[in-house]
Scaffold this motif. Structure first.
Motif, PDB file in Angstrom:
ATOM      1  N   GLU A 518       0.833  -1.203   0.000  1.00 36.89           N
ATOM      2  CA  GLU A 518       0.000   0.000   0.000  1.00 36.89           C
ATOM      3  C   GLU A 518       0.868   1.255   0.000  1.00 36.89           C
ATOM      4  O   GLU A 518       0.583   2.235  -0.701  1.00 36.89           O
ATOM      5  CB  GLU A 518      -0.910  -0.007   1.227  1.00 36.89           C
ATOM      6  N   ALA A 519       1.947   1.254   0.806  1.00 32.57           N
ATOM      7  CA  ALA A 519       2.832   2.423   0.853  1.00 32.57           C
ATOM      8  C   ALA A 519       3.520   2.655  -0.485  1.00 32.57           C
ATOM      9  O   ALA A 519       3.622   3.797  -0.965  1.00 32.57           O
ATOM     10  CB  ALA A 519       3.870   2.240   1.958  1.00 32.57           C
ATOM     11  N   ASN A 522       1.095   4.120  -2.988  1.00 32.92           N
ATOM     12  CA  ASN A 522       0.885   5.557  -2.761  1.00 32.92           C
ATOM     13  C   ASN A 522       2.048   6.382  -3.308  1.00 32.92           C
ATOM     14  O   ASN A 522       1.853   7.491  -3.815  1.00 32.92           O
ATOM     15  CB  ASN A 522       0.709   5.827  -1.267  1.00 32.92           C
ATOM     16  N   SER A 557      -3.955  17.593   3.577  1.00 28.21           N
ATOM     17  CA  SER A 557      -4.078  16.174   3.242  1.00 28.21           C
ATOM     18  C   SER A 557      -4.862  15.443   4.324  1.00 28.21           C
ATOM     19  O   SER A 557      -4.715  15.718   5.518  1.00 28.21           O
ATOM     20  CB  SER A 557      -2.688  15.539   3.093  1.00 28.21           C
ATOM     21  N   PRO A 559      -6.075  11.465   5.685  1.00 28.67           N
ATOM     22  CA  PRO A 559      -5.816  10.032   5.517  1.00 28.67           C
ATOM     23  C   PRO A 559      -6.972   9.353   4.789  1.00 28.67           C
ATOM     24  O   PRO A 559      -8.141   9.651   5.022  1.00 28.67           O
ATOM     25  CB  PRO A 559      -5.676   9.527   6.959  1.00 28.67           C
ATOM     26  N   TRP A 563      -4.513   4.296   4.265  1.00 25.93           N
ATOM     27  CA  TRP A 563      -3.921   4.577   5.571  1.00 25.93           C
ATOM     28  C   TRP A 563      -4.667   3.823   6.676  1.00 25.93           C
ATOM     29  O   TRP A 563      -4.060   3.235   7.575  1.00 25.93           O
ATOM     30  CB  TRP A 563      -3.928   6.072   5.805  1.00 25.93           C
ATOM     31  N   MET A 566      -3.702   0.139   6.543  1.00 20.16           N
ATOM     32  CA  MET A 566      -2.392  -0.140   7.128  1.00 20.16           C
ATOM     33  C   MET A 566      -2.469  -0.144   8.647  1.00 20.16           C
ATOM     34  O   MET A 566      -1.876  -1.000   9.317  1.00 20.16           O
ATOM     35  CB  MET A 566      -1.382   0.888   6.626  1.00 20.16           C
ATOM     36  N   LYS A 567      -3.174   0.837   9.241  1.00 10.82           N
ATOM     37  CA  LYS A 567      -3.296   0.896  10.689  1.00 10.82           C
ATOM     38  C   LYS A 567      -4.017  -0.331  11.235  1.00 10.82           C
ATOM     39  O   LYS A 567      -3.636  -0.880  12.277  1.00 10.82           O
ATOM     40  CB  LYS A 567      -4.035   2.162  11.091  1.00 10.82           C
ATOM     41  N   VAL A 577       1.629   2.017  12.989  1.00  6.46           N
ATOM     42  CA  VAL A 577       2.101   2.615  11.739  1.00  6.46           C
ATOM     43  C   VAL A 577       2.060   4.128  11.909  1.00  6.46           C
ATOM     44  O   VAL A 577       1.108   4.673  12.478  1.00  6.46           O
ATOM     45  CB  VAL A 577       1.229   2.201  10.535  1.00  6.46           C
ATOM     46  N   SER A 578       3.100   4.805  11.449  1.00 12.18           N
ATOM     47  CA  SER A 578       3.136   6.268  11.481  1.00 12.18           C
ATOM     48  C   SER A 578       3.498   6.795  10.105  1.00 12.18           C
ATOM     49  O   SER A 578       4.258   6.158   9.361  1.00 12.18           O
ATOM     50  CB  SER A 578       4.153   6.767  12.516  1.00 12.18           C
ATOM     51  N   ILE A 579       2.944   7.971   9.771  1.00  9.38           N
ATOM     52  CA  ILE A 579       3.235   8.638   8.504  1.00  9.38           C
ATOM     53  C   ILE A 579       3.612  10.075   8.823  1.00  9.38           C
ATOM     54  O   ILE A 579       2.846  10.801   9.455  1.00  9.38           O
ATOM     55  CB  ILE A 579       2.026   8.602   7.551  1.00  9.38           C
ATOM     56  N   VAL A 589       6.924   6.485   5.853  1.00  6.07           N
ATOM     57  CA  VAL A 589       5.959   5.557   6.456  1.00  6.07           C
ATOM     58  C   VAL A 589       6.753   4.540   7.256  1.00  6.07           C
ATOM     59  O   VAL A 589       7.655   3.879   6.715  1.00  6.07           O
ATOM     60  CB  VAL A 589       5.103   4.858   5.382  1.00  6.07           C
TER      61      VAL A 589
END
Length: 614
Positions: A518-519, A522, A557, A559, A563, A566-567, A577-579, A589
C-alpha cells in the motif's frame, strides 16, 4: 568574594566568577556612598549613576545558570542576552540624567557632556524596563527548572530559593529604616549586609555543600511563616489605618485586627503550609490530591498506556524521575536506591511499584506512606492493564492462527484440488480419440473450458489467501517483485535489509507485505517521487520504513482508505504505523510489527489460537 573563590576552585568557574564580581561590586559601591565634590570623583559619579544594578545583576545571572552553569533552554539564553543589553542601555541613559546629578551635587551640572536629556531619559526608561524583566524572568527560569528537576539538582535549586527569601526581608528592613526610623544607619546597614551576603552564601552552599542538611523542611517553614507574618502585619497595619481614617482612632482598628487574626491565623497557616509543602515535597502532605491526579490520569489513558500513566503520576507526586512497575520484584524487598510498594488486589499480587530514590535524598515515612496509598489504588489499574495486554496478545494469537489456517488451506487447494483438476483435463484430452468426433469434441470442449475456469478460480482464491511470492522467494523477494511491478520506469526503488530475516510468523509476513504494498502504491500514484527507499530490519520488532523524495503531504491532506487499512493490519498484531513528512522532503511511512520473542502470547491466548488452528 571568598565564597566565589571557593566555588571557582571547585571547577564551577562561571558561577564562581559571577560571585567574585558580585563581591567586588558590592564592596566598591558601599565605599562610594557620598557624592564627590569635583574632579575625577564627579566624573565617576556621573558615569556610575546607574551602577546600583550591579548590587543584584551578578546574582540574577547565577539564578539563570544554576546548577549546571548553562541557561535552561535557548529561549532563556536569548532572554539573558537581551537583558544584558537592556542593562547597558540603562547605564547609558543614567549617565545622562542631568537632573538627578544636580539634585545630588548641590545644583552642579554634570562634568561630562552627554546625550540630550530627552534621549538619555528615553534610554533610561527602556533600559530600566528591560532590567526589571531580566530580574523577574529569573524567578520564572528557576521555577521552570524546579518543575523538571529531581535529586541533587532539585536540592541545589531549593538552596537558591531559600537564599532568595533574604531579599524581601532585606527590602522590608530598608523600608522600616527609611520610613519609620529616619534612615537609621544600623537598620540600613543590616539590610544591605543581608541582601549582599545571604544569597551568595547559600549559592556557595548549593554548589559545594548542598547535603549540609535537608533544606526542604527549612525552606518550607521559612516560606510558610514568612508569608504568614507578612500577611498578619499587612492586615494589622491596614486595619489600623482604616480605623483611624474612618473612626478617628486606631484603638478600635487594633481590637478588630487582633480578633480577625486570632480567628483566621490557624486556618490560614494550615492552608498555606499545605501548598508550600506540596511545592517543596510533592503531594505527600495531601494524599487525596495525589489519588485524584492518579484517577484522572488513568481515566484519560488508553488501555495499553495505563502503566505509563501510573508511573508518570507517581513520579510527579513524589518529585522523582524514575518510577516503574516490576512484575517480579526481588525477594529481599528494597535494594540500594530503590523503594518498592507491593501491588496487591483482593489477595493477589501483581508486582511492585518501584521508585528510584534520587541521589542525596532519603524517602521519609510520609513519602513511603504516600507511595503505599498510591500502590493500593494502582494495583487495580495495573490488573486492568495486564488484562488489556493479555487481550491484545490473545487477539494477536488469533490473527496468527487465522493466517496459519489460510496458509494450510492454500497448500491443500494448490497441491490437492489443483493437480486433480489438471489431471481431469488431461484425461478428457485423451477421450477425444473416441467415436463421434463432432459430438465428442463439443462436449469435451465445454468440459475443458469449465475445468480451466475452475483451475483459474482456485488459483485466484489461493492468491487472495496469501501472496504466493512470499512462499516462493521470501518476504524480501516478494517486496522486490512488488516494487518492480509498480516501478514502470518512473520510480527507482532501493530495498535495504540489515541481513537475513529470522523466521517470521505467517501473520507478520502477510501484514508486512500488505502494508508495504500500500505504501509503495501511494508513492507511485501520489508522491511525484523519483526515488523510494525501503528498509527492512528485525530485532524485537519487524521494522519497515518506506521513504521517498516526493513533495510530501500538504497541510490539507486527509488520511484515506489505504492509511486506515495499514493501521488496522498493524493493530491486529499489536503493532503501529506512522506517517510523517521527512526533513528533506517526501513522506516517511514506518511500521513496527511485534515478533513473538518481544511479545509472547499468554497461555490462554496460545490455547485459543491452537483451538482455532484445529
Amino acid at each position: 568574594m571568598a565564597v566565589g573563590v571557593a566555588v571557582f576552585r571547585a571547577r564551577r568557574r562561571r558561577i564562581g566568577s559571577l560571585l567574585v564580581l558580585h563581591g567586588l561590586c558590592f564592596a566598591l559601591l558601599l565605599s562610594f556612598t557620598q557624592p564627590s565634590e569635583g574632579g575625577a570623583g564627579a566624573v565617576v559619579d556621573q558615569l556610575g549613576a546607574g551602577s546600583w544594578v550591579f548590587l543584584f545583576l551578578w546574582l540574577v545571572l547565577i539564578a539563570y545558570v544554576l546548577p549546571d552553569e548553562r541557561p535552561a533552554s535557548p529561549f532563556w539564553r536569548r532572554w539573558v542576552a537581551g537583558g544584558l543589553v537592556a542593562v547597558a542601555v540603562f547605564l547609558v541613559g543614567s549617565a545622562g540624567d542631568a537632573a538627578g546629578y544636580r539634585a545630588t551635587h548641590h545644583g552642579t551640572p554634570p562634568p561630562v557632556p552627554w546625550l540630550p536629556e530627552t534621549v538619555s531619559g528615553l534610554l533610561g526608561v527602556v533600559g530600566l524596563l528591560g532590567t526589571v524583566l531580566l530580574l523577574g524572568g529569573s524567578a520564572f527560569a528557576v521555577r521552570g527548572r524546579l518543575r523538571q528537576a529531581a535529586g541533587e539538582e532539585r536540592v541545589q535549586l531549593l538552596w537558591l530559593v531559600w537564599g532568595a527569601t533574604s531579599l524581601p526581608v532585606a527590602l522590608a528592613l530598608a523600608w522600616v529604616g527609611h520610613f519609620g526610623l529616619d534612615d537609621d544607619p544600623l537598620v540600613v546597614n543590616a539590610a544591605l549586609l543581608l541582601a549582599g551576603t545571604a544569597l551568595p552564601i547559600t549559592i556557595g552552599v548549593a554548589v559545594l555543600r548542598h547535603r549540609l542538611f535537608d533544606i526542604r523542611p527549612v525552606l518550607s517553614r521559612t516560606v510558610t511563616y514568612g508569608l504568614l507574618l507578612g500577611a498578619v502585619v499587612s492586615l494589622y497595619a491596614g486595619l489600623l489605618l482604616a480605623a483611624e481614617h474612618v473612626l478617628g482612632s486606631s484603638a478600635w482598628g487594633g481590637l478588630m485586627a487582633v480578633g480577625i487574626i486570632a480567628v483566621a491565623v490557624h486556618p490560614a497557616e494550615a492552608w498555606l503550609r499545605a501548598r508550600v509543602e506540596r511545592w517543596v515535597y510533592g503531594d505527600r502532605g495531601d494524599p487525596a490530591m495525589a489519588l485524584r491526579r492518579l484517577a484522572a490520569a488513568t481515566e484519560s489513558a488508553e488501555s495499553l498506556g495505563l502503566v505509563a500513566a501510573i508511573t508518570d503520576t507517581v513520579a510527579q507526586a513524589l518529585r522523582v524521575h524514575d518510577v516503574w512497575v516490576e512484575a517480579t520484584p526481588p525477594a529481599d524487598g528494597d535494594d540500594q536506591g530503590v523503594v518498592r510498594a507491593t501491588l496487591e488486589h483482593r489477595g493477589e499480587r501483581y508486582g511492585a511499584l518501584a521508585v528510584a530514590v534520587p541521589a542525596g535524598r532519603e524517602m521519609s515515612a510520609a513519602d513511603r506512606d504516600l507511595l503505599a496509598d498510591l500502590a493500593r489504588y494502582a494495583a487495580v489499574t495495573v490488573r486492568a492493564a495486564r488484562l488489556a495486554e493479555d487481550l491484545q496478545a490473545s487477539r494477536s494469537g488469533l490473527v496468527t492462527a487465522r493466517e496459519e489456517e489460510r496458509k494450510r488451506l492454500r497448500r491443500d487447494l494448490h497441491d490437492g484440488i489443483g493437480p486433480s483438476l489438471a489431471a481431469i483435463l488431461l484425461k478428457l484430452e485423451v477421450a477425444r480419440s473416441t467415436r463421434s468426433e463432432q459430438a465428442r469434441d463439443e462436449l469435451l470442449g465445454e468440459i475443458r473450458d469449465e475445468t480451466r475456469a475452475a483451475v483459474t478460480e482456485v488459483r485466484r482464491v489461493v492468491d487472495d489467501l496469501r501472496p504466493p511470492a512470499i512462499d516462493e522467494v521470501g518476504l524480501v523477494g516478494a517486496l522486490r517483485q512488488r516494487a518492480d511491478s509498480l516501478s514502470g520506469g518512473r520510480v527507482v526503488f532501493d530495498i535495504d535489509t540489515a541481513g537475513p530475516l529470522p523466521a517470521l510468523p505467517a501473520a507478520v509476513e502477510v501484514a508486512a507485505f500488505r502494508i508495504v504494498s500500500e505504501a509503495l502504491t501511494n508513492v507511485t500514484r501520489h508522491s511525484g517521487a523519483t526515488r523510494c527507499r525501503l528498509e527492512v530490519t528485525a530485532d524485537h520488532d519487524l521494522c519497515l520504513t518506506v521513504s521517498d523524495n516526493g513533495r510530501g503531504a500538504g497541510p490539507d491532506s486527509r488520511p484515506g482508505v489505504g492509511w486506515a487499512s495499514m493501521k488496522e493490519r498493524a493493530g491486529e498484531l499489536g503493532g503501529r504505523v506512522s506517517i510523517d513528512n521527512s526533513a528533506s522532503g517526501g513522506v516517511v511511512v514506518r511500521a513496527l510489527l511485534p515478533l513473538p520473542a518481544a511479545r509472547p502470547p499468554s497461555d490462554v491466548a496460545a490455547a485459543e489460537a491452537a483451538e482455532v488452528a484445529r
